[in-house]
Design a protein around this motif. Structure first.
Motif, mmCIF file in Angstrom:
data_model
loop_
_atom_site.group_PDB
_atom_site.id
_atom_site.type_symbol
_atom_site.label_atom_id
_atom_site.label_comp_id
_atom_site.label_asym_id
_atom_site.label_seq_id
_atom_site.Cartn_x
_atom_site.Cartn_y
_atom_site.Cartn_z
ATOM 1 N N MET A 1 37.484 35.626 52.079
ATOM 2 C CA MET A 1 37.629 35.775 50.483
ATOM 3 C C MET A 1 37.229 34.285 49.877
ATOM 4 S SD MET A 1 41.248 37.708 50.283
ATOM 5 C CE MET A 1 41.420 37.721 48.453
ATOM 6 N N GLY B 1 41.633 42.041 49.045
ATOM 7 C CA GLY B 1 41.803 41.590 50.132
ATOM 8 C C GLY B 1 43.208 41.565 50.760
ATOM 9 N N HIS C 1 38.359 43.102 49.606
ATOM 10 C CA HIS C 1 38.077 42.123 48.394
ATOM 11 C C HIS C 1 36.772 42.292 47.801
ATOM 12 C CE1 HIS C 1 36.007 39.773 51.407
ATOM 13 N NE2 HIS C 1 35.566 39.110 50.522
#
Length: 379
Positions: free
Chosen positions: A245, A237, A222
């Motif tokens: 994240m 992600g 991510h």
């Protein structure tokens, strides 16, 4: 969890009896967490956030967003409003680029098939079937608790406008069936596919829209970006990294807006219903509810009893022979999980809708749950 180990040919066939025996020399056994149902996970994350003070708004479309405000339209009533904040995080997946002009994505479509469990009988574990001609690509064969098997997934570029509901293509379906056929002895046919679904991965195009290469070559890691208005965007992600994240995105938002906040606690924060295995094993509620709701199983059943006045036999009966979802779960989805209609219940709070025939069988139960909840005092 146990460490990975090699399996003999006999052990591999015992765990996955349908494997093609010709040329089979053994296997590799690895361990991973088990996801009961991604709809359950997402809904429970939202409920957990609400328990900490978050305001969850479903059926709200974002019309415009900046670093300090978001314009919303209620898709049920048509009403619009602007929410102002000291920081805004854009976590809209493949739609992130529609709100943040500095973000360029190259969506990738992943398709899964749904089979009945009896097409590969005796399967006790997930199987990673190697894609012929590749050394690092696999098709996963994933037995599900509801008696189905998921087969996936593909990785195909998906250029153009982003659809609300991505659709599997026949070449992808054929590819998945061919890979499984090379690994399992039982031949699979197109008619064995009782359902299929696709999703889009929001892969960040770090080299720009004209870069060559397939989406399979793009990183799945991510990225967190801050735009010119101060809006924080998180893209890329995987489901398994959702907490990291969120931590990275919120840390960036807190720092950028100068907010007063302590260290992120997500790494040790349990979802509602979570408990150690011995605690869950000791619960007396029905096994299906414990598996899907954990320690909240008693809340689910108690709510259904109170709202409907029905007995447990009716509340816990499967909606149909091939649909194990119960009336108790559907009522709880209306009272505690924000479900508004049949689509919410069968597509977004459960995954019954992945199989069209099962959805048709479950619709009466979903309609009944909505009617019973609507009649409940206080609603």
């Amino acid at each position: 969890m146990p460490t990975p180990r090699r399996l003999s040919r006999t052990e591999a066939l015992a765990m996955a009896p349908g494997l093609r025996p010709a040329g089979l020399r053994g296997g590799l056994l690895g361990w991973d967490g088990q996801l009961e149902d991604d709809a359950r996970l997402v809904t429970t994350i939202a409920r957990t956030a609400a328990s900490y003070g978050a305001h969850v708004r479903t059926r709200a479309r974002v019309l415009h967003a900046s670093g300090t405000s978001v314009a919303l339209r209620d898709e049920l009533t048509g009403a619009t409003r602007t929410v102002r904040a000291r920081s805004v995080v854009n976590a809209t997946g493949v739609w992130a680029g529609d709100l943040a002009e500095e973000v360029t994505l190259r969506p990738s479509r992943g398709t899964h098939l749904v089979l009945r469990g009896d097409r590969l009988p005796g399967l006790r574990t997930s199987v990673f079937a190697p894609v012929p001609g590749s050394t690092n690509r696999f098709v996963m064969v994933l037995p599900q608790p509801d008696g189905t098997i998921y087969v996936g997934l593909t990785d195909e570029p998906a250029p153009g406008p982003v659809p609300d509901v991505p659709q599997p293509t026949e070449p992808e379906i054929g590819f998945l069936l061919d890979v499984v056929a090379a690994t399992f002895a039982e031949p699979l046919h197109r008619a064995d596919v009782v359902g299929a679904y696709a999703g889009l991965r929001p892969l960040l195009d770090v080299a720009g829209p004209d870069a060559a290469g397939q989406t399979a070559d793009l990183s799945r890691r991510h990225a967190v970006l801050t735009g010119r208005t101060g809006m924080v965007t998180v893209v890329g992600g995987k489901l398994t990294t959702y907490r990291r994240m969120a931590q990275d995105a919120v840390d960036t938002a807190v720092a950028g807006a100068g907010l007063d906040a302590g260290p992120c606690g997500t790494a040790a924060l349990p979802l509602l219903g979570a408990a150690p295995r011995p605690v869950l094993d000791a619960l007396e509620e029905p096994a299906r509810l414990v598996r899907r709701f954990g320690t909240d199983a008693a809340l689910v059943l108690g709510t259904a009893r109170e709202v409907t006045g029905l007995g447990d036999d009716e509340l816990l009966a499967p909606a149909a022979p091939t649909v194990p979802v119960t009336l108790a779960e559907l009522v709880f989805a209306v009272t505690h999980e924000g479900a508004h209609d049949v689509d919410d219940l069968l597509e977004r709070r459960t995954r019954v809708g992945l199989v069209g025939a099962d959805r048709a069988l479950a619709e009466p139960a979903a309609e009944r749950a909505l009617a019973l909840a609507a009649m409940s005092p206080g609603r």
